[in-house]
Design an enzyme around this catalytic site. Structure first.
Site, PDB file in Angstrom:
ATOM      1  N   LYS A 114      -0.566   9.986   5.002  1.00 51.92           N
ATOM      2  CA  LYS A 114       0.001   8.667   4.489  1.00 51.92           C
ATOM      3  C   LYS A 114       1.605   8.775   4.142  1.00 51.92           C
ATOM      4  O   LYS A 114       2.497   8.270   4.831  1.00 51.92           O
ATOM      5  CB  LYS A 114       0.083   8.470   2.767  1.00 51.92           C
ATOM      6  CG  LYS A 114      -1.447   8.081   1.948  1.00 51.92           C
ATOM      7  CD  LYS A 114      -1.130   6.980   1.119  1.00 51.92           C
ATOM      8  CE  LYS A 114      -2.142   6.472   1.303  1.00 51.92           C
ATOM      9  NZ  LYS A 114      -3.068   6.851   0.001  1.00 51.92           N
ATOM     10  N   LYS A 197     -11.859   4.606   7.705  1.00 58.59           N
ATOM     11  CA  LYS A 197     -12.213   4.115   6.448  1.00 58.59           C
ATOM     12  C   LYS A 197     -11.171   2.902   6.183  1.00 58.59           C
ATOM     13  O   LYS A 197     -10.425   2.223   6.294  1.00 58.59           O
ATOM     14  CB  LYS A 197     -10.874   5.530   4.947  1.00 58.59           C
ATOM     15  CG  LYS A 197     -11.604   5.318   3.945  1.00 58.59           C
ATOM     16  CD  LYS A 197     -11.123   6.253   3.171  1.00 58.59           C
ATOM     17  CE  LYS A 197      -9.828   5.975   2.520  1.00 58.59           C
ATOM     18  NZ  LYS A 197      -8.621   6.440   1.200  1.00 58.59           N
ATOM     19  N   LYS A 200      -6.796  -1.058   2.183  1.00 62.34           N
ATOM     20  CA  LYS A 200      -6.420  -1.949   1.712  1.00 62.34           C
ATOM     21  C   LYS A 200      -5.380  -1.721   2.649  1.00 62.34           C
ATOM     22  O   LYS A 200      -4.636  -3.101   2.609  1.00 62.34           O
ATOM     23  CB  LYS A 200      -6.274  -1.603   0.012  1.00 62.34           C
ATOM     24  CG  LYS A 200      -6.942  -1.588  -0.879  1.00 62.34           C
ATOM     25  CD  LYS A 200      -6.206  -1.422  -2.277  1.00 62.34           C
ATOM     26  CE  LYS A 200      -7.590  -0.677  -3.111  1.00 62.34           C
ATOM     27  NZ  LYS A 200      -6.978   0.521  -4.035  1.00 62.34           N
TER      28      LYS A 200
HETATM   29  P1  TYM Z   1      -7.934   4.035  -4.111  1.00 65.42           P
HETATM   30  O1  TYM Z   1      -7.587   2.517  -5.348  1.00 65.42           O
HETATM   31  O2  TYM Z   1      -7.832   4.628  -3.359  1.00 65.42           O
HETATM   32  O3  TYM Z   1      -9.512   3.992  -4.635  1.00 65.42           O
HETATM   33  C1  TYM Z   1     -10.105   3.218  -5.968  1.00 65.42           C
HETATM   34  C2  TYM Z   1     -11.754   4.038  -5.705  1.00 65.42           C
HETATM   35  O4  TYM Z   1     -12.641   3.562  -4.677  1.00 65.42           O
HETATM   36  C3  TYM Z   1     -12.895   4.543  -3.758  1.00 65.42           C
HETATM   37  N1  TYM Z   1     -12.564   4.104  -2.507  1.00 65.42           N
HETATM   38  C4  TYM Z   1     -14.118   3.793  -1.061  1.00 65.42           C
HETATM   39  N2  TYM Z   1     -14.756   4.202  -1.525  1.00 65.42           N
HETATM   40  C5  TYM Z   1     -15.735   3.847  -0.818  1.00 65.42           C
HETATM   41  N3  TYM Z   1     -15.153   3.531   1.353  1.00 65.42           N
HETATM   42  C6  TYM Z   1     -13.786   3.500   1.145  1.00 65.42           C
HETATM   43  N4  TYM Z   1     -13.528   2.782   2.132  1.00 65.42           N
HETATM   44  C7  TYM Z   1     -13.005   3.530  -0.262  1.00 65.42           C
HETATM   45  N5  TYM Z   1     -12.345   3.568  -0.511  1.00 65.42           N
HETATM   46  C8  TYM Z   1     -11.631   3.741  -1.178  1.00 65.42           C
HETATM   47  C9  TYM Z   1     -12.464   6.180  -3.708  1.00 65.42           C
HETATM   48  O5  TYM Z   1     -12.785   6.946  -3.823  1.00 65.42           O
HETATM   49  C10 TYM Z   1     -11.451   5.511  -5.083  1.00 65.42           C
HETATM   50  O6  TYM Z   1     -12.990   6.359  -6.368  1.00 65.42           O
HETATM   51  N6  TYM Z   1      -6.764   8.624  -6.291  1.00 65.42           N
HETATM   52  C11 TYM Z   1      -7.514   7.421  -6.588  1.00 65.42           C
HETATM   53  C12 TYM Z   1      -7.077   6.954  -7.928  1.00 65.42           C
HETATM   54  C13 TYM Z   1      -6.836   7.744  -9.100  1.00 65.42           C
HETATM   55  C14 TYM Z   1      -8.141   7.925  -9.934  1.00 65.42           C
HETATM   56  C15 TYM Z   1      -7.815   8.645 -11.045  1.00 65.42           C
HETATM   57  C16 TYM Z   1      -9.749   8.327  -9.248  1.00 65.42           C
HETATM   58  C17 TYM Z   1      -6.760   7.715  -9.937  1.00 65.42           C
HETATM   59  N7  TYM Z   1      -6.157   8.564 -10.926  1.00 65.42           N
HETATM   60  C18 TYM Z   1      -8.339   9.773 -11.154  1.00 65.42           C
HETATM   61  C19 TYM Z   1     -10.222   9.269 -10.663  1.00 65.42           C
HETATM   62  C20 TYM Z   1      -9.858   9.511 -10.892  1.00 65.42           C
HETATM   63  C21 TYM Z   1      -7.629   6.238  -5.416  1.00 65.42           C
HETATM   64  O7  TYM Z   1      -8.137   6.567  -5.015  1.00 65.42           O
HETATM   65  O8  TYM Z   1      -7.388   5.366  -6.001  1.00 65.42           O
END
Ligand code: TYM
Length: 335
Positions: A114, A197, A200
């Site tokens: 990032k 991947k 968004k």
């Molecule tokens: P975020 O918003 O990037 O993703 C949210 C969840 O979606 C999953 N994910 C995916 N899984 C499979 N293939 C993909 N292409 C894909 N893109 C996203 C992510 O693995 C995630 O499970 N850092 C976290 C947010 C967070 C969090 C936490 C999660 C903040 N605090 C505490 C668990 C526990 C995140 O990736 O957000």
């Protein structure tokens, strides 16, 4: 499996997509009934770390809440809340930061991706992102954290931090959170490039299926999804080196609750046009009703806000109780 307490979250940074659904929400919906307590957070403070995506933060927070509910998270069984509505996340984030060696953060691949080439212009929040995520988890003493594969390294850091603080203060205040990374949907790739991947932040909307996409949009996106000239092989092993083909087969497997080998066996020898039609039907049958449901829920702003404030009451109660124990374990003066 008896599960004590699940916690997970999604950043409200724009369109919520199929990767978020298959990697995260889909598993949460199944698991919520096997667990004693569920906390599903909308991590709005984490959304602030990517400044270009902070427009419409309040609207996006409601949209993610609507996605959780529309996909099957039951607000009566699971607390749904905004991270910023529980101030203890930030407090514990600071405390944990005081026990996080910079060397650990320097290894985080998500920060490197990032921040890009201009590391010195990146913000502290982006660097400290995994520490706040550890706080989200450890604040509730979560036993299980269901996430997509991209979060594996962050989960390891949360476990390392739990162990480090426990050891430093000779306590067992933080139980080890177990990552749950499972299913063919744990890593959904871009529809335009099977080596990156689904995300968004990809500028091409054709790279992803959004949860609010219409039937027409899903048809178009799958029709245009990149594949190769080879037919579908008999075995999953033969998909090696064909990332786009592998991705579509994984998506189909996850959506139809089969494993990728079963999909290969059914479609072996076929070309992708037939397969894509079946995949499109499968996606339309699941995603379009969720999207419609989200649109309906979004019209009921007051109702959504009520669900979020009820969730925040449950989360705050537990967080404050644990924070009291944590403050005292590390020796802060009692209030
Ligand atoms: P975020 O918003 O990037 O993703 C949210 C969840 O979606 C999953 N994910 C995916 N899984 C499979 N293939 C993909 N292409 C894909 N893109 C996203 C992510 O693995 C995630 O499970 N850092 C976290 C947010 C967070 C969090 C936490 C999660 C903040 N605090 C505490 C668990 C526990 C995140 O990736 O957000």
């Amino acid at each position: 499996m008896t599960i004590k307490r699940i916690l997970s979250g999604i950043r409200p940074t724009g369109d919520i997509h199929l990767g978020n659904y298959l990697g995260a929400i889909y598993n949460w919906v199944e698991m919520q009934h096997q667990s004693q307590q569920n906390l599903f957070c909308i991590v709005d403070l984490h959304a602030l770390t990517t400044l270009q995506q902070t427009e419409n933060l309040a609207l996006n927070t409601r949209t993610v809440a609507a996605a959780y509910i529309a996909a099957g998270i039951d607000p009566k069984k699971s607390a749904i809340f905004a991270q910023s509505h529980v101030p203890n996340h930030s407090e514990l984030g600071w405390i944990l930061g005081c026990f996080t060696p910079l060397g650990w953060l320097n290894r985080m691949t998500q920060f490197k991706d990032k921040a890009g080439k201009h590391k010195e212009l990146a913000h502290l929040g982006l660097y400290a992102y995994p520490v706040l995520m550890a706080a989200d988890i450890l604040l509730y003493k979560a036993s299980h954290v269901p996430v997509g594969e991209d979060q594996k390294q962050h989960l390891e850091l949360a476990r390392d931090l739990a162990a480090a603080v426990n050891h430093r203060f000779n306590t067992d205040i933080f139980p080890m959170p177990e990552p749950i990374i499972q299913g063919a949907g744990m890593r959904v790739m871009s529809l335009r490039d099977g080596t990156s991947k689904m995300s968004k932040s990809d500028i091409s909307d054709y790279s992803r299926i959004n949860m609010m996409d219409t039937q027409d949009m899903i048809e178009q996106k799958i029709r245009k999804a990149k594949t190769d000239m080879e037919p579908i092989p008999e075995t999953v092993a033969a998909l090696a080196g064909r990332p786009e083909a592998q991705n579509l087969i994984n998506i189909f497997a996850a959506m139809s609750k089969q494993n990728p080998q079963e999909i290969c066996s059914v479609f072996a020898g076929n070309n992708f046009s037939e397969f894509k039609k079946k995949l499109t039907d499968c996606l339309i049958n699941t995603i379009v009703p969720i999207g419609n449901n989200m649109r309906e829920l979004m019209k009921e702003e007051t109702e959504l806000d009520k669900i979020l404030s009820n969730g925040a009451i449950i989360a705050n109660d537990l967080a404050e109780k644990h924070m009291y124990e944590i403050r005292s374990a590390i020796g802060l003066l009692k209030k």
